[in-house]
Design a protein around this motif. Structure first.
Motif, mmCIF file in Angstrom:
data_model
loop_
_atom_site.group_PDB
_atom_site.id
_atom_site.type_symbol
_atom_site.label_atom_id
_atom_site.label_comp_id
_atom_site.label_asym_id
_atom_site.label_seq_id
_atom_site.Cartn_x
_atom_site.Cartn_y
_atom_site.Cartn_z
ATOM 1 N N UNK A 36 0.811 -1.000 -0.124
ATOM 2 C CA UNK A 36 -0.103 0.094 -0.020
ATOM 3 C C UNK A 36 0.664 1.090 -0.077
ATOM 4 N N UNK A 37 0.398 2.146 -0.738
ATOM 5 C CA UNK A 37 1.398 3.560 -0.401
ATOM 6 C C UNK A 37 0.838 3.641 0.749
ATOM 7 N N UNK A 38 -0.506 4.412 1.158
ATOM 8 C CA UNK A 38 0.463 5.183 2.569
ATOM 9 C C UNK A 38 -1.706 3.918 3.498
ATOM 10 N N UNK A 39 -0.719 3.683 5.134
ATOM 11 C CA UNK A 39 -2.402 2.636 5.513
ATOM 12 C C UNK A 39 -3.593 3.127 4.321
ATOM 13 N N UNK A 40 -4.061 1.922 4.566
ATOM 14 C CA UNK A 40 -5.162 1.466 3.695
ATOM 15 C C UNK A 40 -6.570 0.420 4.252
ATOM 16 N N UNK A 41 -7.276 1.153 5.064
ATOM 17 C CA UNK A 41 -7.595 0.382 6.130
ATOM 18 C C UNK A 41 -8.950 -0.766 5.417
ATOM 19 N N UNK A 42 -8.983 -0.860 4.419
ATOM 20 C CA UNK A 42 -10.168 -1.852 3.412
ATOM 21 C C UNK A 42 -8.726 -2.888 3.220
ATOM 22 N N UNK A 43 -7.660 -2.780 3.259
ATOM 23 C CA UNK A 43 -5.783 -3.782 3.132
ATOM 24 C C UNK A 43 -6.116 -4.756 4.160
ATOM 25 N N UNK A 44 -6.255 -3.014 5.334
ATOM 26 C CA UNK A 44 -6.280 -3.990 7.256
ATOM 27 C C UNK A 44 -6.921 -4.151 7.520
ATOM 28 N N UNK A 45 -8.180 -4.769 6.695
ATOM 29 C CA UNK A 45 -9.499 -5.627 7.647
ATOM 30 C C UNK A 45 -9.023 -6.642 7.217
ATOM 31 N N UNK A 46 -8.038 -7.006 6.355
ATOM 32 C CA UNK A 46 -8.530 -8.261 5.654
ATOM 33 C C UNK A 46 -7.079 -9.309 7.055
ATOM 34 N N UNK A 47 -7.593 -10.502 7.044
ATOM 35 C CA UNK A 47 -6.749 -10.912 7.942
ATOM 36 C C UNK A 47 -6.743 -12.342 7.559
ATOM 37 N N UNK A 48 -5.558 -12.485 7.587
ATOM 38 C CA UNK A 48 -4.858 -14.232 7.008
ATOM 39 C C UNK A 48 -3.711 -14.609 7.633
ATOM 40 N N UNK A 49 -3.298 -15.489 7.869
ATOM 41 C CA UNK A 49 -1.654 -15.728 7.948
ATOM 42 C C UNK A 49 -1.040 -16.035 7.338
ATOM 43 N N UNK A 50 -1.879 -16.079 5.925
ATOM 44 C CA UNK A 50 -0.624 -16.261 4.535
ATOM 45 C C UNK A 50 -0.973 -14.525 3.854
ATOM 46 N N UNK A 51 -1.382 -13.703 4.353
ATOM 47 C CA UNK A 51 -1.473 -12.355 4.245
ATOM 48 C C UNK A 51 0.289 -11.392 5.315
ATOM 49 N N UNK A 52 0.613 -10.435 4.069
ATOM 50 C CA UNK A 52 1.982 -9.674 4.974
ATOM 51 C C UNK A 52 1.094 -8.813 4.119
ATOM 52 N N UNK A 53 1.837 -7.813 4.726
ATOM 53 C CA UNK A 53 1.429 -5.846 4.589
ATOM 54 C C UNK A 53 2.347 -4.989 4.516
ATOM 55 N N UNK A 54 3.019 -4.188 3.316
ATOM 56 C CA UNK A 54 4.036 -3.423 3.247
ATOM 57 C C UNK A 54 3.656 -1.734 2.799
#
Length: 228
Positions: A36-54
């Motif tokens: 994400x370019x800046x913190x995204x509430x939509x992306x932040x709501x995803x929760x999965x062990x296989x997900x990493x957010x940068x």
């Protein structure tokens, strides 16, 4: 991580197609790193062990280099640069400020290829680099005009992606240049033909079918080849 589990880096996943691709690949059992370019509430709501957010901006070379360092231990079967802009897309070229037109070109055409070059050593054997293009980037299919700076930026992306593949042809590099369809997103508008779910499901199918196929392939979300 499951030994056979595929891994994707989705660049520009804060909303719309990028977010939809993250959800789709996770649902299909892939491990996903999403930027994400800046913190995204939509992306932040995803929760999965296989997900990493940068967080990274593809227009910021130092930020891309820092992301590359943070992902030093990762290898990806798919590196997909989705990020792009459509600033003043409906205005004719002569009324768009030079700085705006230049930024659209840099973000849509230059930065995706610079990112691909920077992350090429993170691509797993048999994987693909993908960039989000558009049918509007086809010179041969431009019989209606309009969206001039956006069209030009995507045509430039197509040319640069093809040159990128040629430059690395000895490595049997797979480059997918993808048109998502006319999609009902903030950029595509409410009158667009298809919804995000249809587009990203099609794109995921195309990517899976084409994964690791050497060459530069300009395809739509149904897997149909487009005229350059």
């Amino acid at each position: 991580m499951i030994p056979s589990q595929k891994s994707a880096l989705i660049v520009g996943a804060s909303r719309g197609l990028g977010l939809g691709l993250v959800e789709t690949f996770l649902a299909r059992g892939w491990r996903v790193t999403a930027t994400q370019r800046t913190p995204s509430p939509e992306l932040g709501r995803l929760s999965a062990p296989a997900l990493r957010i940068e967080t990274a901006d593809i227009d910021d070379d130092a930020g891309v280099a820092a992301l590359h360092d943070r992902l030093a231990d990762q290898r990806f079967d798919l590196i997909f640069v989705v990020a792009g802009v459509a600033t003043q897309a409906q205005d004719p070229l002569h009324v768009v400020p030079r700085a705006v037109a230049a930024q659209v070109y840099l973000t849509n055409a230059v930065s995706p290829i610079r990112f691909a070059e920077a992350f090429l050593d993170r691509l797993a054997a048999g994987g693909s680099i993908a960039v989000m293009s558009s049918v509007l980037g086809s010179v041969g299919l431009n019989d209606t005009g309009g969206w001039e700076t956006y069209r030009a930026s995507k045509a430039a992306l197509n040319t640069l992606a093809r040159s990128f593949e040629i430059r690395h042809r000895a490595e049997n590099l797979s480059v997918l240049i993808l048109h998502p369809g006319w999609v009902r997103t903030e950029m595509g508008g409410a009158a667009a033909d298809i919804d995000v779910a249809t587009s990203v499901a099609g794109l995921a199918d195309v990517i899976t079918a084409q994964l690791g196929r050497p060459g530069a392939h300009y395809l739509d979300f149904r897997g149909e080849a487009l005229t350059w």
